[in-house]
Structures are given as C-alpha cells and as structure tokens.
Enzyme design. Structure first.
Site: not given
Length: 605
Positions: A571-574
C-alpha cells in the site's frame, strides 16, 4: 562630450569643462543697454539677436549638463549598492565556510570521543535510527546518566527523557518517533540515578555541505555575527519550508492529472497549462491504463510519489535537453519556445522537488550555474551538442599555423557567422579567443531566451529564490548522480509490525524477516534477475529512493499469514509492505521476484 557649434563670435565650450569666465558675447550683451542709453538716436542693436541666441544655448547646455550629472550620480549610487551587495555576499560565503569547517571538526572530535569509550559487555542496547535509514546500536550501563551538551555540529535531533523516577525502571526502547518535516526525535526511558561519570550520547546526523562554486581563499578578519552563528540551514529544512506552502487539504478539480504511463510528459503538460492549476494545492493523480480504465488507486500519496518519479524521468528525456544522460544542457527548440515548454518544464521540476523531494540529478554543471545566476566555467568543446560545429572548432583550435587556422575558419564560415564569431586572425594566440567566443554564444547567448523561460518556471513555489541563495545545498540534487540504494537502506527503512513475543506467528515472522534481509542482499549482489533495490522501493513506496524530506508515514512491514497469499503486497499510500510467509527461502525468493516484476501499476499482481 557634448559641444555646440555657434556663430564665430560665440565661445565653443565642452560640457565636461564648464568655464567660470564670462564669454565675449555675454559681456557685449550686458554693455549694450548702456551704449543704447548714450546714443542720441535709439536704434535697435544688431548684436541683440545673436547674443540672445548665445544666452539660450548656454542655458540649454546648463540643463543638459545637470541632467547628465544626475544620471551619472544615479549610476554611481546603483554601482555602489551593487558593490556593497557583492561584498556582503562574499562575507557571508566566507562566514559559511568558516562555520562549516568548525562543524566538520566538531563532528570528527566527537567521533574520536565516542570511539575512545569502551562499550560495556553487560550493558543494555540503545538503538538509534537515522532519517537516511541507518541504524546504530550501542550498549550502555543502566546506572549511567544522560548528559545534555551543546552540539556545535548543528545536528538535527531531539532527545526526550522521562522525569527521574522514584524507583529503578528497566531500560526500555521505544521505536523512534520521526517527524520527517522538522527534526529527528528519539524517545526512550532511562532509570536515572546519581551520576558517577557522565556518558555522552551522540546522535550524529552529518550533512556535508561543500560549495563546488568557489576556490579556497585566505580568510582575514572574518566575524561571525549572531545571525550566521544561529542560522542552521540544510536542504531538508529548506524543502520543509517550501513544502509548508502546500495546502494538503485543498485539491481543486484543475489539479487532477490523468496519467497515461506511455505519455507522461504530454499528460502533464495538459494539466500544468490549465489556467486554474494551483501548484500550492495537493495533486490528484489518476493513472489510466491502455484500455482507458482507472488502475484502481485513490491518491492518498502513493500515486503522487510514483507520478513525480515517472515525470522526472520523462523530463530527463525531453527534447529541450541535450548531451550525455547524466550531464544534460539546454537545447534550442523554436517550437518549444513558442509554446513556452521551457517554462512548463521548470514548473514541473519545481513541483517534483517541493511536493515529493524528487531531484533531476542530470543537470550539467554549466546549466545549474546558469539557473542559479553563478559565474560559468570556461567553455569546453565537449559541451557543444552540435558535433559538426564541435569538429570545426577543434580543427581551428588545433591549427599549428596562422594560414591553417584561417583555412579552418573559412571552412566554418557559415556556422561562425551565425554565432557572431567570424573573423580572420593574424596570430595563433587569437584562435583560442575565437573558439571561446563561438562556444560561449552557442552554450549561453544562443539559448538565453530558453534559459529565461526555464528560470521563470523555477519561480514556482519559490524554488528559484532558494536555488540562488543556497546553490551548494541543491548541487547534489540537481547535478550529481543519485546514490544507488543498498540492501541496508531498505532493511533499516521499514519498521516491522511483529506479533506478540512467544506466539506461533512471531516465530514464522522472525524467519520471514531473515528471508527478506537475505533476499535484499541477493538483489544487491545482482543474483535476482530483473529485480533491483530501486524496483523494490518503487513497489513498496512509489518512490525509487528515500526523498530528502523523508516519507509522511513510517514505512512498515506486515505479514500475510492467510492461506493463498503467496505474493508480496503493498500500500504505497500508507507505505506498508506485506511479506508472504513461506517455509523455504527458495520459495520466498521465487514469489517475491514474481510479485515485483508482475506489478507494473496499481491494482495488478
């Protein structure tokens, strides 16, 4: 020198040498009324008209002289102000060099002091994690106190200790709380007892600051004023200041960037040229695949990081640059000038640097100096992108006789004429001047309008001002090649989310972490085909390296204990990487490789 031509009876006089004596015509003019009064017949004198003309000319000359003196005075004042500004700039540069030299010496002295202290074999570990990913451990005796000392190295850290307890408390370590936009903070608890011999705990965040733009000079009577002594400027603090201009809660419709991976630059130009595009607001990046379907990622940071990385790569290959891959200079493109593409690219680079900390790392030193307003180094013929012109200039430069040089000049007449450097020489020493003139115009004068456009784009978010104030700090980000990642960088970057100690899952997770670290080493050694440490970083974070500002969240590793979860997930956002749990290393290695290379975009495994 201004002069006025008058009748023979008048005086011709230079404005630079005004006379204090009265001219012949002025005396004649003043005596004329008396002569007229004594004359029995009042007749108009013939000299009156001439003398009046002379008087008007003198008055006109006096006015011109006053205006000229006013202009000279204004020019002198402007020159003095510019000179004082240059002197102040030089003084601050020298102060900076002295301060930097003292900082480096303090760092070295502190290293020697730390190395001289013997690490106790029976102490407790204190682990310190740095923003660049390095982790260091050192043992300390539980009875040793903490001593706070003034830090002459300007290292950015905060050490927070708990109040002195009433009863002994075991030494415990809590993972560092990292504020990536201000300073590094380590939070831990110690049992405090009366000190016997103080122990110095040093957290070293060395940031080498060296200027490649000035030669060492003798420093005489340099005074460090209070402003310079207290000023702590580094790239991270400058980028943090610029980043604070961005409103992360504002994402207007005009800031939506619809990205097709095969044409990143054109998609970006479409968005950046919108009238209401706001670089001070959050970007909303939407990736679209070949079938015009959204890839399935809501932009909470990860898509933006990936987009900025891909955009900088596309800018690197844009036709407005020329030269070697790692040493690019401006190319002249009339269509790009007309469409103001140079300005748009400057704005894109500014957004990449401020929003995500992604630097070009491909500017030639000359281009960087031109953007920063620094004096450029002498022209090297290797910098000339036109190979035909370069060969012609080399032929002139290597001529051994005047006749041979003039013959080479004649062969290059068309090119030299366009560059304004066509002339015959009478001495061999003149050939170097001719070649330098032609090269200087080709590399600077010829592309000056394009350079002005590019600089105008760099004004976005205030980047140009900081570039010109602190060129040495931005030098590595714009000119030097990016430092390749190491296995230890990735290994120490992620915080591991373990299950409770003693549980069955914890045992499997310990084994998986060992596999992960071994796999990173194999990747660094080139033993895993088609996978690099950069591609692993891109898979997990969307960025190919650790940004100077760091990440907005602490990168974390989790584990996939569910059946059927055999590939890695991210998950590149988190900024969360989920590792599959496998019994054998070979199986882990195979599925990790397949998962990385088969996930070129969001929502695809």
């Amino acid at each position: 020198v201004f002069s006025k031509v008058m009748a023979p009876s008048t005086t011709i006089q230079s404005l630079d040498q005004p006379s204090n004596s009265t001219s012949v015509d002025e005396t004649s003019f003043m005596d004329e009324p008396a002569k007229m009064m004594n004359s029995p017949v009042m007749t108009p004198p013939r000299s009156i008209a001439l003398d009046a003309t002379s008087f008007n000319v003198e008055s006109s000359e006096s006015m011109i002289l006053q205006e000229w003196r006013a202009i000279r005075s204004q020019q002198d004042n402007e020159y003095n102000e510019s000179l004082l500004a240059d002197i102040e700039k030089e003084r601050r540069r020298r102060c900076y060099e002295v301060l930097e030299e003292r900082r480096k010496k303090a760092i070295e002295d502190r290293r020697q002091q730390i190395d001289a202290q013997v690490e106790p074999p029976d102490g407790e570990f204190l682990k310190v994690k740095y923003p660049n990913g390095d982790v260091r451990k050192r043992k300390f005796i539980m009875s040793d106190p903490i001593q706070e000392k003034d830090d002459p190295t300007n290292a950015a850290y905060t050490c927070v200790g708990s109040p002195k307890p009433q009863s002994p408390v075991p030494l415990s370590y809590v993972e560092p709380v990292v504020d990536l936009f201000t300073t590094h903070s380590a939070v831990f608890n110690l049992n405090a007892v009366e000190p016997t011999e103080p122990v110095v705990i040093a957290i070293n965040e060395e940031t080498p600051l060296s200027s490649p733009f000035s030669q060492p000079t003798d420093i005489i009577d340099v005074s460090l004023d209070q402003e310079m002594a207290q000023e702590k400027v580094d790239l991270q603090s400058i980028l943090a200041k610029l980043h604070n201009k961005i409103d992360s809660n504002l994402s207007p419709t005009a800031n939506q960037i619809n990205v097709f991976r095969e044409n990143i630059l054109q998609c970006s130009l479409q968005a950046f040229r919108r009238q209401r595009f706001n670089p001070q607001a959050k970007l909303d990046v939407v990736f679209v695949d070949a079938g015009e379907n959204v890839e399935g990622a809501i932009d909470e940071g990860g898509p933006t990081r990936e987009y900025l990385r891909l955009l900088m790569r596309a800018i690197h290959q844009a036709n407005i640059f020329q030269g070697p891959e790692k040493d690019r200079s401006l190319a002249l493109d009339t269509h790009a000038l007309e469409s103001k593409m140079y300005s748009a690219v400057g704005k894109m680079i500014s957004v990449c640097v401020v929003h995500g900390g992604v630097g070009p790392h491909f500017f030639s030193e000359r281009l960087f100096q031109q953007v920063c307003g620094l004096p450029t180094s002498p022209v090297s013929l290797d910098e000339i992108g036109d190979h035909s012109l370069m060969e012609q200039l080399i032929k002139i430069q290597e001529a051994t006789t005047v006749a041979e040089a003039n013959s080479a000049i004649a062969d290059a007449a068309d090119s030299l004429n366009i560059l304004g450097a066509l002339r015959h020489i009478t001495d061999l020493s003149e050939r170097t001047s001719l070649v330098q003139s032609a090269g200087e115009f080709y590399l600077k004068g010829r592309v000056q309008v394009a350079l002005d456009q590019l600089s105008e784009g760099f004004k976005t978010l205030g980047l140009l001002e900081e570039l010109q104030k602190h060129p040495a700090l931005f030098y590595d980000m714009f000119v030097k090649e990016q430092r390749p990642l190491l296995a230890k960088d990735l290994s120490s970057l992620f915080q591991v989310d373990f299950s409770p100690q003693g549980s069955n899952k914890r045992s499997l997770e310990n084994r998986t972490i060992c596999y992960w670290r071994d796999w990173l080493i194999d990747v660094e050694e080139g033993e895993i085909n088609s996978v690099t440490l950069e591609s692993i970083m891109e898979f997990a974070t969307g960025a190919s390296t650790i940004p100077p500002l760091g990440f907005p969240h602490q990168p974390e590793i989790q584990f996939l204990h569910q059946d059927g979860k055999i590939f890695p997930e991210a998950n590149t956002c988190l900024i969360t990487l989920r590792l599959p749990v496998h019994a054998e290393y070979e199986t882990f290695k195979t599925y990790m490789r397949e998962g990385i290379i088969q996930s070129p975009c969001f929502g695809v495994v």
